[in-house]
Scaffold this motif. Sequence first.
Motif, PDB file in Angstrom:
ATOM      1  N   LEU A   1       0.855  -1.182   0.000  1.00 36.13           N
ATOM      2  CA  LEU A   1       0.000   0.000   0.000  1.00 36.13           C
ATOM      3  C   LEU A   1       0.895   1.238   0.000  1.00 36.13           C
ATOM      4  O   LEU A   1       1.823   1.343   0.813  1.00 36.13           O
ATOM      5  CB  LEU A   1      -0.912  -0.004   1.232  1.00 36.13           C
ATOM      6  CG  LEU A   1      -1.940   1.119   1.327  1.00 36.13           C
ATOM      7  CD1 LEU A   1      -2.952   1.014   0.179  1.00 36.13           C
ATOM      8  CD2 LEU A   1      -2.660   1.068   2.659  1.00 36.13           C
ATOM      9  N   CYS A   2       0.633   2.155  -0.926  1.00 38.10           N
ATOM     10  CA  CYS A   2       1.437   3.368  -1.066  1.00 38.10           C
ATOM     11  C   CYS A   2       0.516   4.578  -1.013  1.00 38.10           C
ATOM     12  O   CYS A   2      -0.702   4.452  -1.122  1.00 38.10           O
ATOM     13  CB  CYS A   2       2.194   3.355  -2.397  1.00 38.10           C
ATOM     14  SG  CYS A   2       3.213   1.886  -2.590  1.00 38.10           S
ATOM     15  N   LEU A   3       1.108   5.754  -0.873  1.00 42.91           N
ATOM     16  CA  LEU A   3       0.316   6.964  -0.680  1.00 42.91           C
ATOM     17  C   LEU A   3       1.023   8.169  -1.275  1.00 42.91           C
ATOM     18  O   LEU A   3       2.241   8.315  -1.161  1.00 42.91           O
ATOM     19  CB  LEU A   3       0.113   7.199   0.832  1.00 42.91           C
ATOM     20  CG  LEU A   3      -0.444   8.532   1.292  1.00 42.91           C
ATOM     21  CD1 LEU A   3      -1.907   8.674   0.873  1.00 42.91           C
ATOM     22  CD2 LEU A   3      -0.318   8.660   2.806  1.00 42.91           C
ATOM     23  N   THR A   4       0.230   9.034  -1.890  1.00 42.62           N
ATOM     24  CA  THR A   4       0.687  10.358  -2.286  1.00 42.62           C
ATOM     25  C   THR A   4      -0.202  11.365  -1.572  1.00 42.62           C
ATOM     26  O   THR A   4      -1.427  11.278  -1.655  1.00 42.62           O
ATOM     27  CB  THR A   4       0.594  10.567  -3.813  1.00 42.62           C
ATOM     28  OG1 THR A   4       1.432   9.602  -4.456  1.00 42.62           O
ATOM     29  CG2 THR A   4       1.027  11.960  -4.211  1.00 42.62           C
ATOM     30  N   VAL A   5       0.419  12.309  -0.850  1.00 38.44           N
ATOM     31  CA  VAL A   5      -0.312  13.361  -0.142  1.00 38.44           C
ATOM     32  C   VAL A   5       0.013  14.680  -0.812  1.00 38.44           C
ATOM     33  O   VAL A   5       1.181  15.003  -1.042  1.00 38.44           O
ATOM     34  CB  VAL A   5       0.095  13.430   1.352  1.00 38.44           C
ATOM     35  CG1 VAL A   5      -0.671  14.533   2.066  1.00 38.44           C
ATOM     36  CG2 VAL A   5      -0.138  12.100   2.036  1.00 38.44           C
ATOM     37  N   LYS A   6      -1.034  15.445  -1.110  1.00 34.23           N
ATOM     38  CA  LYS A   6      -0.855  16.756  -1.739  1.00 34.23           C
ATOM     39  C   LYS A   6      -1.283  17.825  -0.742  1.00 34.23           C
ATOM     40  O   LYS A   6      -2.459  18.060  -0.540  1.00 34.23           O
ATOM     41  CB  LYS A   6      -1.690  16.846  -3.007  1.00 34.23           C
ATOM     42  CG  LYS A   6      -1.319  15.840  -4.052  1.00 34.23           C
ATOM     43  CD  LYS A   6      -2.332  15.824  -5.192  1.00 34.23           C
ATOM     44  CE  LYS A   6      -2.125  14.607  -6.038  1.00 34.23           C
ATOM     45  NZ  LYS A   6      -3.188  13.627  -5.900  1.00 34.23           N
ATOM     46  N   ASN A   7      -0.308  18.457  -0.107  1.00 27.10           N
ATOM     47  CA  ASN A   7      -0.570  19.617   0.743  1.00 27.10           C
ATOM     48  C   ASN A   7       0.178  20.785   0.121  1.00 27.10           C
ATOM     49  O   ASN A   7       0.050  21.000  -1.068  1.00 27.10           O
ATOM     50  CB  ASN A   7      -0.120  19.355   2.187  1.00 27.10           C
ATOM     51  CG  ASN A   7      -1.168  18.557   2.955  1.00 27.10           C
ATOM     52  OD1 ASN A   7      -2.319  18.525   2.573  1.00 27.10           O
ATOM     53  ND2 ASN A   7      -0.759  17.921   4.025  1.00 27.10           N
ATOM     54  N   GLU A   8       0.978  21.523   0.916  1.00 30.34           N
ATOM     55  CA  GLU A   8       1.784  22.591   0.333  1.00 30.34           C
ATOM     56  C   GLU A   8       2.754  22.024  -0.699  1.00 30.34           C
ATOM     57  O   GLU A   8       3.055  22.640  -1.703  1.00 30.34           O
ATOM     58  CB  GLU A   8       2.560  23.349   1.419  1.00 30.34           C
ATOM     59  CG  GLU A   8       1.686  24.205   2.324  1.00 30.34           C
ATOM     60  CD  GLU A   8       1.361  23.505   3.633  1.00 30.34           C
ATOM     61  OE1 GLU A   8       2.234  22.830   4.196  1.00 30.34           O
ATOM     62  OE2 GLU A   8       0.224  23.643   4.079  1.00 30.34           O
ATOM     63  N   GLU A   9       3.261  20.842  -0.416  1.00 27.04           N
ATOM     64  CA  GLU A   9       4.129  20.147  -1.367  1.00 27.04           C
ATOM     65  C   GLU A   9       3.648  18.704  -1.467  1.00 27.04           C
ATOM     66  O   GLU A   9       2.941  18.220  -0.597  1.00 27.04           O
ATOM     67  CB  GLU A   9       5.591  20.209  -0.920  1.00 27.04           C
ATOM     68  CG  GLU A   9       5.827  19.744   0.503  1.00 27.04           C
ATOM     69  CD  GLU A   9       7.248  20.012   0.951  1.00 27.04           C
ATOM     70  OE1 GLU A   9       7.996  19.028   1.098  1.00 27.04           O
ATOM     71  OE2 GLU A   9       7.579  21.184   1.126  1.00 27.04           O
ATOM     72  N   GLU A  10       4.020  18.040  -2.528  1.00 24.96           N
ATOM     73  CA  GLU A  10       3.561  16.666  -2.732  1.00 24.96           C
ATOM     74  C   GLU A  10       4.533  15.684  -2.085  1.00 24.96           C
ATOM     75  O   GLU A  10       5.738  15.797  -2.237  1.00 24.96           O
ATOM     76  CB  GLU A  10       3.438  16.386  -4.228  1.00 24.96           C
ATOM     77  CG  GLU A  10       2.763  15.067  -4.520  1.00 24.96           C
ATOM     78  CD  GLU A  10       2.454  14.909  -5.996  1.00 24.96           C
ATOM     79  OE1 GLU A  10       3.073  14.025  -6.618  1.00 24.96           O
ATOM     80  OE2 GLU A  10       1.592  15.658  -6.503  1.00 24.96           O
ATOM     81  N   LEU A  11       3.982  14.721  -1.345  1.00 23.25           N
ATOM     82  CA  LEU A  11       4.778  13.705  -0.667  1.00 23.25           C
ATOM     83  C   LEU A  11       4.287  12.340  -1.132  1.00 23.25           C
ATOM     84  O   LEU A  11       3.091  12.054  -1.063  1.00 23.25           O
ATOM     85  CB  LEU A  11       4.605  13.827   0.852  1.00 23.25           C
ATOM     86  CG  LEU A  11       5.076  12.651   1.701  1.00 23.25           C
ATOM     87  CD1 LEU A  11       6.601  12.597   1.722  1.00 23.25           C
ATOM     88  CD2 LEU A  11       4.537  12.756   3.108  1.00 23.25           C
ATOM     89  N   THR A  12       5.201  11.496  -1.623  1.00 27.98           N
ATOM     90  CA  THR A  12       4.836  10.143  -2.014  1.00 27.98           C
ATOM     91  C   THR A  12       5.625   9.160  -1.158  1.00 27.98           C
ATOM     92  O   THR A  12       6.839   9.277  -1.031  1.00 27.98           O
ATOM     93  CB  THR A  12       5.142   9.884  -3.506  1.00 27.98           C
ATOM     94  OG1 THR A  12       4.358  10.792  -4.289  1.00 27.98           O
ATOM     95  CG2 THR A  12       4.781   8.466  -3.902  1.00 27.98           C
ATOM     96  N   CYS A  13       4.912   8.219  -0.557  1.00 27.02           N
ATOM     97  CA  CYS A  13       5.534   7.165   0.250  1.00 27.02           C
ATOM     98  C   CYS A  13       5.369   5.855  -0.487  1.00 27.02           C
ATOM     99  O   CYS A  13       4.260   5.489  -0.881  1.00 27.02           O
ATOM    100  CB  CYS A  13       4.879   7.070   1.621  1.00 27.02           C
ATOM    101  SG  CYS A  13       5.149   8.532   2.620  1.00 27.02           S
ATOM    102  N   ASP A  14       6.483   5.143  -0.677  1.00 30.16           N
ATOM    103  CA  ASP A  14       6.450   3.873  -1.398  1.00 30.16           C
ATOM    104  C   ASP A  14       5.764   2.775  -0.605  1.00 30.16           C
ATOM    105  O   ASP A  14       5.356   1.775  -1.174  1.00 30.16           O
ATOM    106  CB  ASP A  14       7.865   3.433  -1.767  1.00 30.16           C
ATOM    107  CG  ASP A  14       8.429   4.280  -2.897  1.00 30.16           C
ATOM    108  OD1 ASP A  14       7.634   4.816  -3.678  1.00 30.16           O
ATOM    109  OD2 ASP A  14       9.660   4.397  -2.977  1.00 30.16           O
ATOM    110  N   ARG A  15       5.685   2.955   0.704  1.00 26.07           N
ATOM    111  CA  ARG A  15       4.983   1.963   1.513  1.00 26.07           C
ATOM    112  C   ARG A  15       4.457   2.645   2.762  1.00 26.07           C
ATOM    113  O   ARG A  15       5.179   3.368   3.434  1.00 26.07           O
ATOM    114  CB  ARG A  15       5.919   0.820   1.900  1.00 26.07           C
ATOM    115  CG  ARG A  15       5.197  -0.271   2.637  1.00 26.07           C
ATOM    116  CD  ARG A  15       6.023  -1.520   2.730  1.00 26.07           C
ATOM    117  NE  ARG A  15       5.206  -2.575   3.319  1.00 26.07           N
ATOM    118  CZ  ARG A  15       5.682  -3.699   3.783  1.00 26.07           C
ATOM    119  NH1 ARG A  15       6.974  -3.945   3.713  1.00 26.07           N
ATOM    120  NH2 ARG A  15       4.894  -4.604   4.307  1.00 26.07           N
TER     121      ARG A  15
END
Length: 174
Positions: free
Chosen positions: A30-44
């Motif tokens: 399961l992975c996640l991309t969060v879009k707030n002030e900057e974009e953060l992607t977590c590979d797991r």
Amino acid sequence: MNNELINDPGAAIVRLTKENASFFEKNGFLCLTVKNEEELTCDRVFLHRDFPFELLWEYISVLDADNKEIGLIYNISDFDSETEAMLKKELERKYYSPVIISIDSLKERYGFSYWGTTTAEGRKIEFTIQDTFRHVNRIGEDKCVITDVDGNRFVIESLSGLDKKSYRRIELYL
């Protein structure tokens, strides 16, 4: 942001919603991309229930690989049906706990107890508990969670629903 759970107004918890968070699977994780002030992607990412017995699909902490909280999902039904199904699948995998419907045998030897049970799925499961009084935990009036020596969890949804023999076998530990 709705901070109804936070007592300290200075604390910041990122509420993850379908507007700012995108979950996806990659290489079986399961992975996640969060879009707030900057974009953060977590590979797991890892999901953790803040209230594992009362609120199965609400208040889910999302943690990165270093066990740091990325944010909080208030309710997984706030996401689209595909994402909701993906989150439920991950939570059910992590919190898999067979439901015991009968205790067929229970023996104690040298500080260990050896259980033979039947689950709601019809499977016969045997497991071992060390220090039984610490690892048989009542949750509310009628529910019980049992943790074996390997950390596996088993649930008895209704103690009053057990047959008399099963109840007599576990009664001492409640």
